[in-house]
Write a protein that holds these residues in place. Structure first.
Motif: not given
Length: 237
Positions: A2, A19, A76-79, A81-85
């Motif tokens: 990531t 990640d 959070d890199p896995d926010g 819809k899979g987008q960073p949050l």
């Protein structure tokens, strides 16, 4: 791997494991809410110390993450819809992690809202009032000659402890019928109650031992291995 380079906070606090969820915090009563939650749910994360004693939460890189300049905050890199949050405010982070993991926030609407009301009770009452008592009893506020602010926060701290004590009568945890169930309401609150004795050295002043339900509940909270691990994250300098 990531790529988090678009976020200025990662230039100041470099991610060794991009990640993983990135935690920016300091082990205060607010900060440990998130580290305890992450330890409880077993989510891989990387903790970065934001030294509030050195005013690092006002660093432009951190303010780019949290414009309020307060810890804790996460990336959070896995926010969704899979987008960073990017997320700040400890209560909001607890809700997010609970929903992401499916843990410590019931799907039953009644228990869910009951949990949220006790989280908000901590955010709006316990945190601000206990913190002000700590300031006027232990820190710079004790030098203020006018004792009325101190007396006000002492009385309000005792009142709030009374509310907690009544709530915990016949319950193991803050939420649910019967024994109840451990939840983000307990995680949000435990660090602030612990701070009364450990950080503010105000246990005798308050008469903390009188609140037997609260002290028994805190002991149960502190007996959890994940709580013990989270109490010292990030490691102080």
């Amino acid at each position: 791997m990531t790529d988090l380079s678009a976020f200025p906070v990662t230039q100041r606090w470099v991610a060794a494991y991009p990640d993983r969820l990135q935690l920016y915090s300091f082990p205060t009563p607010n900060g440990i809410k998130v580290s305890i939650m992450l330890e409880e749910i077993g989510m891989p994360y990387e903790a970065h110390l934001v030294d509030i004693g050195q005013n690092e939460s006002k660093d432009p890189a951190f303010v780019s993450l949290n414009p309020n300049g307060r810890i804790p905050a996460i990336l959070d890199p896995d926010g969704p819809k899979g987008q960073p949050l990017l997320l700040w405010e400890s209560g909001a982070i607890l809700v997010y992690l609970a929903e992401k993991s499916g843990a410590f926030l019931s799907a039953d609407p009644v228990i869910r809202y009951e949990t949220l009301q006790w989280v908000f009770f901590q955010m709006s009452g316990i945190g601000p009032m206990f913190g002000q008592l700590g300031y006027f009893h232990k820190f710079a506020g004790r030098e203020i000659a006018d004792r009325r602010p101190f007396e006000r926060y002492l009385a309000e701290t005792q009142r709030l402890l009374g509310v907690l004590d009544a709530r915990l009568t016949g319950r193991a945890w803050l939420v649910g019928d019967g024994g109840g169930e451990y939840s983000i309401a307990d995680i949000a609150t435990l660090g602030w109650v612990r701070a009364l004795e450990i950080t503010y050295q105000a246990g005798a002043l308050i008469g903390l031992v009188k609140y037997q339900q609260v002290t028994a509940w805190l002991e149960k909270c502190l007996s959890r291995p994940a709580v013990q691990r989270g109490l010292s994250v990030p490691v102080r300098p």
